[in-house]
Write an enzyme that holds these catalytic residues in place. Sequence first.
Site, PDB file in Angstrom:
ATOM      1  CB  CYS A   1      -9.841   8.074  -0.838  1.00 45.30           C
ATOM      2  SG  CYS A   1     -10.094   6.363  -1.091  1.00 45.30           S
TER       3      CYS A   1
ATOM      4  N   GLY B   1      -4.577   8.521  -3.637  1.00 51.62           N
ATOM      5  CA  GLY B   1      -5.372   7.438  -4.352  1.00 51.62           C
ATOM      6  C   GLY B   1      -4.910   7.589  -5.699  1.00 51.62           C
TER       7      GLY B   1
ATOM      8  CG  ASN C   1     -10.057   9.434   3.360  1.00 50.42           C
ATOM      9  OD1 ASN C   1      -9.440   8.452   3.240  1.00 50.42           O
ATOM     10  ND2 ASN C   1      -9.415  10.417   4.131  1.00 50.42           N
ATOM     11  N   GLY C   2     -11.685   6.393   4.332  1.00 53.04           N
ATOM     12  CA  GLY C   2     -11.722   5.695   5.699  1.00 53.04           C
ATOM     13  C   GLY C   2     -12.133   4.456   5.803  1.00 53.04           C
TER      14      GLY C   2
ATOM     15  CE1 TYR D   1       4.334   5.720   1.539  1.00 51.86           C
ATOM     16  CE2 TYR D   1       2.077   5.757   2.095  1.00 51.86           C
ATOM     17  CZ  TYR D   1       3.006   5.455   1.029  1.00 51.86           C
ATOM     18  OH  TYR D   1       2.954   4.952  -0.078  1.00 51.86           O
TER      19      TYR D   1
ATOM     20  CG  ASP E   1       7.644   6.084   4.784  1.00 57.04           C
ATOM     21  OD1 ASP E   1       6.975   4.723   5.008  1.00 57.04           O
ATOM     22  OD2 ASP E   1       8.109   6.440   3.599  1.00 57.04           O
TER      23      ASP E   1
ATOM     24  CB  CYS F   1      -3.849  -0.123   9.936  1.00 55.06           C
ATOM     25  SG  CYS F   1      -5.060   1.296   9.873  1.00 55.06           S
TER      26      CYS F   1
HETATM   27  P1  AMP Z   1       7.004  -2.582   2.474  1.00 57.81           P
HETATM   28  O1  AMP Z   1       8.003  -2.497   1.154  1.00 57.81           O
HETATM   29  O2  AMP Z   1       5.920  -3.739   2.499  1.00 57.81           O
HETATM   30  O3  AMP Z   1       7.979  -2.995   3.886  1.00 57.81           O
HETATM   31  O4  AMP Z   1       6.535  -1.385   2.701  1.00 57.81           O
HETATM   32  C1  AMP Z   1       7.118  -0.034   3.238  1.00 57.81           C
HETATM   33  C2  AMP Z   1       7.234   0.649   2.138  1.00 57.81           C
HETATM   34  O5  AMP Z   1       6.015   0.859   1.649  1.00 57.81           O
HETATM   35  C3  AMP Z   1       7.651   2.145   2.906  1.00 57.81           C
HETATM   36  O6  AMP Z   1       8.790   2.626   1.628  1.00 57.81           O
HETATM   37  C4  AMP Z   1       6.527   3.207   2.537  1.00 57.81           C
HETATM   38  O7  AMP Z   1       7.044   3.986   1.846  1.00 57.81           O
HETATM   39  C5  AMP Z   1       5.496   2.512   1.936  1.00 57.81           C
HETATM   40  N1  AMP Z   1       4.206   2.437   2.628  1.00 57.81           N
HETATM   41  C6  AMP Z   1       3.982   2.424   3.752  1.00 57.81           C
HETATM   42  N2  AMP Z   1       2.636   2.128   4.354  1.00 57.81           N
HETATM   43  C7  AMP Z   1       2.025   2.370   2.977  1.00 57.81           C
HETATM   44  C8  AMP Z   1       0.801   2.086   2.494  1.00 57.81           C
HETATM   45  N3  AMP Z   1      -0.245   2.005   3.441  1.00 57.81           N
HETATM   46  N4  AMP Z   1       0.310   2.288   1.443  1.00 57.81           N
HETATM   47  C9  AMP Z   1       1.353   2.131   0.417  1.00 57.81           C
HETATM   48  N5  AMP Z   1       2.485   2.251   0.574  1.00 57.81           N
HETATM   49  C10 AMP Z   1       2.988   2.246   2.182  1.00 57.81           C
END
Ligand code: AMP
Length: 476
Positions: free
Chosen positions: A5, A31, A107-108, A246, A350, A386
Amino acid sequence: MHHECGLIGLYHVDQAATKTYYGLYALQHRGQEGCGIYTCDEQSFEGQKSFGMVRSVLEDKVEKLEARGARNALGHCLYVSKENHLTSNLQPMHFRHMRAEFALASNGSLLNQEQLCAELQQNGAIFQSTSICEILAYLLVQNKDKFLPALTSSLQRLVGSFCYVILRRDKLYAIRDPLGMMPLALGRLGEGWVIASENCAFDIIGAEFVRDVEPGEIIEISANGLSSTRFAERQKSAICLMEYIYFARPDSEIDGINVHLSRFRAGMQLARESFAPSDLIVGVPESATSTARGYAEECGVPFDQGLIKNKYSGRTFIESTQTRRDLAVSMKLSPIHPLVKGKRITLVDDSIVRGTTSRQIIAMMRRAGAREVHMRIASPKMISPCFYGVDTSSYDQLIGSTRSTEEICRCIGADSLAYISNEGLRRAIGRDSVCDACFSEHYPTPLFDYKNIIDAEKERRARCHTGNEKDLEKTL
Ligand code: AMP
């Protein structure tokens, strides 16, 4: 409950509510589900919070919050998974008890939350939310010491990744967990002080960055100025690598490292490790833009904005079903056809979590006439969940937990796929003291409530080794 957050606290600042609003606006990327502001003066606390983005929830409310001229304020923007989308989880939370009155924002994630919850309930606590705010609040008020010693011993009970900001009538506190897993920055604004999850919130309100809150530190700000105490020994920190890759905004600096530059260097490293001959480098907007630029710089291939992000789209990642996630990606991203047509494209993103985004954008590129599409990822393969804040708390959400890179490449339909190495990423970011649990399965704290997830996965793998293919299929 897992949370990444945005937090901001202001002490002794004119127009505190308005500045908190602007600060939250700068922290919106942390958030998007809900937000709120509490202010306080000598008499009372006043707050507004709701589900929705900062602007739509708070724009009309700031004037009212400002009416009493309070000079201290606390703001929060909430990132929460669907199952925790409860009104009671909105923050800041306001607690009134005979021993203390305060507003609290966090946050966390606490890994021993279940255990603490059970213990606190035995002593009379009644929880309304699933938030880690209530855990700290109950620990605090069940302790008969004065506020700061009670806070110190309460924090010593917590295991996980957490930042808290606490607002009392006459004091503001900032707390960062012993491993510093999430960022928290301290700034100066005239005679007053600011605490924020990222220092990108400082420019917009004219504050100056002073320093990061240290892991294990409690900062107390009062009319007497700032004082610092510790609730945990100094140790090797473990900032979440995903903050650099990210979460954080590129203009933020976390523990002395600028996020944009660290992404740029990660892109360069990725190109050195796994260059694919191509005509155009395209970053997946926006978190991978800096990385793609670094990649292009290193390999000397032109970079262009081959993908456009719709500014008005929400977050795709936490949609509840795969169909909705698929739809959300195509609503969010679209290719610029003439840039892509007939070219060999390297797409830089990313991360790959479920594979939804990669699969969709590769298909988009092909429909737009790309001759080849190579996928390059600025994080190592995500192999384990995670439990610290990123919303990926089970193995079956992760395509990388059961599939080889070649299999993932086929699944997402790329001509080639490569991830940055764990080593290379640390070098590019410029720090070794990180949490890379989702890439390595090495968790920096005891797992408590989540140990059973890891044990079940170990068991499943052992069964797969003995040839039970059905189990392997489960997560695919
Ligand atoms: P996916 O589409 O499920 O493979 O998720 C990867 C994409 O989601 C990447 O383009 C990231 O920019 C984004 N992403 C990665 N981790 C998170 C996260 N914890 N929350 C929201 N978006 C994320």
